[in-house]
Design a protein around this motif. Structure first.
Motif, mmCIF file in Angstrom:
data_model
loop_
_atom_site.group_PDB
_atom_site.id
_atom_site.type_symbol
_atom_site.label_atom_id
_atom_site.label_comp_id
_atom_site.label_asym_id
_atom_site.label_seq_id
_atom_site.Cartn_x
_atom_site.Cartn_y
_atom_site.Cartn_z
ATOM 1 N N VAL A 3 0.836 -1.200 0.000
ATOM 2 C CA VAL A 3 0.000 0.000 0.000
ATOM 3 C C VAL A 3 0.872 1.253 0.000
ATOM 4 C CG1 VAL A 3 -1.767 1.293 1.250
ATOM 5 C CG2 VAL A 3 -1.831 -1.208 1.234
ATOM 6 N N GLN A 4 0.530 2.203 -0.868
ATOM 7 C CA GLN A 4 1.228 3.485 -0.939
ATOM 8 C C GLN A 4 0.286 4.597 -0.519
ATOM 9 O OE1 GLN A 4 2.961 4.020 -4.828
ATOM 10 N NE2 GLN A 4 3.948 1.998 -4.830
ATOM 11 N N ASN A 5 0.794 5.510 0.272
ATOM 12 C CA ASN A 5 -0.048 6.572 0.826
ATOM 13 C C ASN A 5 -0.562 7.544 -0.234
ATOM 14 O OD1 ASN A 5 0.166 5.663 3.500
ATOM 15 N ND2 ASN A 5 2.121 6.741 3.795
ATOM 16 N N ASP A 6 0.127 7.602 -1.368
ATOM 17 C CA ASP A 6 -0.278 8.579 -2.388
ATOM 18 C C ASP A 6 -1.332 8.032 -3.344
ATOM 19 O OD1 ASP A 6 1.547 6.768 -3.431
ATOM 20 O OD2 ASP A 6 2.281 8.182 -4.941
ATOM 21 N N ILE A 7 -1.768 6.793 -3.144
ATOM 22 C CA ILE A 7 -2.803 6.206 -4.006
ATOM 23 C C ILE A 7 -3.997 5.809 -3.141
ATOM 24 C CG2 ILE A 7 -3.395 4.331 -5.584
ATOM 25 C CD1 ILE A 7 -0.479 4.221 -6.390
ATOM 26 N N ALA A 38 -9.621 12.210 -6.913
ATOM 27 C CA ALA A 38 -8.889 11.367 -5.977
ATOM 28 C C ALA A 38 -7.730 10.710 -6.709
ATOM 29 C CB ALA A 38 -9.808 10.296 -5.390
ATOM 30 N N SER A 39 -6.723 10.338 -5.968
ATOM 31 C CA SER A 39 -5.595 9.624 -6.567
ATOM 32 C C SER A 39 -5.992 8.173 -6.808
ATOM 33 C CB SER A 39 -4.372 9.698 -5.655
ATOM 34 O OG SER A 39 -4.672 9.166 -4.376
ATOM 35 N N PHE A 40 -5.569 7.631 -7.940
ATOM 36 C CA PHE A 40 -5.990 6.269 -8.270
ATOM 37 C C PHE A 40 -5.012 5.629 -9.245
ATOM 38 C CE2 PHE A 40 -7.615 8.820 -11.691
ATOM 39 C CZ PHE A 40 -7.653 7.998 -12.808
ATOM 40 N N GLU A 41 -5.161 4.334 -9.401
ATOM 41 C CA GLU A 41 -4.426 3.586 -10.408
ATOM 42 C C GLU A 41 -5.374 2.581 -11.052
ATOM 43 O OE1 GLU A 41 -1.328 1.147 -8.791
ATOM 44 O OE2 GLU A 41 -2.634 0.201 -7.300
ATOM 45 N N ILE A 42 -5.080 2.237 -12.288
ATOM 46 C CA ILE A 42 -5.839 1.204 -12.995
ATOM 47 C C ILE A 42 -4.918 0.005 -13.199
ATOM 48 C CG2 ILE A 42 -6.986 0.569 -15.157
ATOM 49 C CD1 ILE A 42 -7.881 3.460 -15.448
ATOM 50 N N LYS A 88 -2.894 -8.502 -5.843
ATOM 51 C CA LYS A 88 -1.506 -8.658 -5.390
ATOM 52 C C LYS A 88 -0.610 -7.551 -5.921
ATOM 53 C CE LYS A 88 -1.165 -13.585 -4.373
ATOM 54 N NZ LYS A 88 -0.408 -14.833 -4.596
ATOM 55 N N ASN A 89 -0.988 -6.971 -7.050
ATOM 56 C CA ASN A 89 -0.174 -5.913 -7.644
ATOM 57 C C ASN A 89 -0.727 -4.515 -7.371
ATOM 58 O OD1 ASN A 89 2.052 -7.141 -9.613
ATOM 59 N ND2 ASN A 89 0.268 -8.486 -9.655
ATOM 60 N N ALA A 90 -1.745 -4.432 -6.527
ATOM 61 C CA ALA A 90 -2.355 -3.136 -6.210
ATOM 62 C C ALA A 90 -1.585 -2.443 -5.095
ATOM 63 C CB ALA A 90 -3.808 -3.340 -5.806
ATOM 64 N N SER A 91 -1.714 -1.122 -5.050
ATOM 65 C CA SER A 91 -1.037 -0.351 -4.006
ATOM 66 C C SER A 91 -1.941 0.710 -3.382
ATOM 67 C CB SER A 91 0.228 0.308 -4.573
ATOM 68 O OG SER A 91 -0.062 1.052 -5.748
ATOM 69 N N GLY A 92 -3.234 0.675 -3.703
ATOM 70 C CA GLY A 92 -4.165 1.649 -3.157
ATOM 71 C C GLY A 92 -4.696 1.262 -1.780
ATOM 72 N N LYS A 93 -5.245 2.251 -1.075
ATOM 73 C CA LYS A 93 -5.836 2.010 0.242
ATOM 74 C C LYS A 93 -7.194 1.312 0.122
ATOM 75 C CE LYS A 93 -3.729 6.321 1.858
ATOM 76 N NZ LYS A 93 -3.993 7.716 2.302
#
Length: 309
Positions: A3-7, A38-42, A88-93
């Motif tokens: 988990v990364q705080n910026d995502i 909001a910060s996000f990733e796909i 497993k490859n996610a880093s969001g909260k």
């Protein structure tokens, strides 16, 4: 999973032969999340399928203006396994999963987020007001959910459109058996679950056929329940009772009416008991096979190619 705080949000898309819809889906996801903002990733996980879909995913990767990871699995492992790969490859909260076929409009993600930020559940499911699947698909889905409600102590409703926290996701990724059913794993770790109604749209082609849904039902029953073993027990008790009654009946005829037992009655008794034994051995064989696969560490998935930016 790290988990990364910026995502804030990790949006996971398991893709299979979805070249016609994947580009539009990703574009609408970006528009939806940027409206909050909001910060996000796909994270797109290509679960085998045709080459055209992977080529479309690579084009999305080069053009899209957001943090993105694309993963190509070596073969088709199934939707839940591909979703686990994405987790497993996610880093969001917060993790959000959505199908690749546009049956759910990405704008409905806002309903999941609103429910989460308002009530702070561990899991939020988007449930459909009116399903627009084919009749066979509705019947198959209904069977899976009813079985889950009866034998898995679940709510009997839910979908692959869901949101859950990173703390729950970290527990889920610890599981490594070859068959994964994410909805059951979610229930293992929390009962703090909310549901919101979302609109459902007709897909051009369903990922699941009726037979694949039946196969999933069977896999769920043998991987996550002892139902078949219980059925064997009940069947054994029932067959013993029936055999006992037959025995009393033929014994009565032999003693009081001097009727020979005969070839037919013996054959019927033998065939009946043999069929029960063979059925029981078959079910036990399925459980032994599952143990064998776990012992041999059959992989949940294998990543052939991965790109992220």
């Amino acid at each position: 999973m790290e988990v990364q705080n910026d995502i804030t949000y990790s949006i996971i898309i398991p893709a299979f032969n979805s070249g016609e819809t994947i580009t539009q889906l990703c574009s609408e996801i970006v528009t939806t999340i940027n409206s909050i903002p909001a910060s996000f990733e796909i994270i797109i996980v290509n679960d085998g399928g045709n080459v055209a879909t992977w080529e479309k995913i690579q084009k999305i990767y080069t053009k899209i203006d957001c943090k993105i990871s694309i993963i190509r699995l070596s073969r088709n492992y199934g939707q839940h396994n591909a979703t686990l790969c994405g987790i497993k490859n996610a880093s969001g909260k917060v993790i959000i999963t959505i199908d690749d076929d546009l049956q759910v409009n990405p704008s409905e993600i806002l309903k999941l987020i609103e429910e989460y930020t308002t009530k702070l559940p561990d899991v939020v499911y988007g449930i459909y007001k009116n399903k627009k699947h084919a009749a066979y698909r509705n019947m198959g889905s209904s069977l899976v959910k009813k079985m889950a409600k009866l034998f898995l102590d679940s709510y009997g409703k839910g979908s692959s459109f869901r949101l859950f926290t990173a703390s729950i996701a970290e527990k889920i990724v610890e599981h490594s058996q070859s068959f994964i059913y994410i909805d059951e794993l979610l229930l293992w770790y929390t009962d703090n679950i909310s549901f919101v109604e979302v609109e459902h749209h007709q897909a051009k082609k369903s990922r699941y056929s009726f037979f694949s849904l039946m196969k999933m039902t069977f896999n769920i029953s043998t991987n996550y329940t002892a139902l078949p073993l219980k059925l064997i027990t009940y069947l054994g008790i029932f067959s013993s009772f029936i055999t006992f009654l037959f025995g009393i009946f033929f014994l009565y005829r032999k003693i009081f009416k001097n009727v020979p037992l005969g070839y037919t009655s013996v054959i019927v008794a033998v065939l009946f008991s043999s069929s029960i034994i063979l059925f029981s051995l078959g079910v036990l064989g399925q459980y032994i096979q599952k143990l064998y696969q776990i012992q041999n560490k059959k992989p949940t998935f294998f990543i052939k190619q991965k790109m992220n930016k």
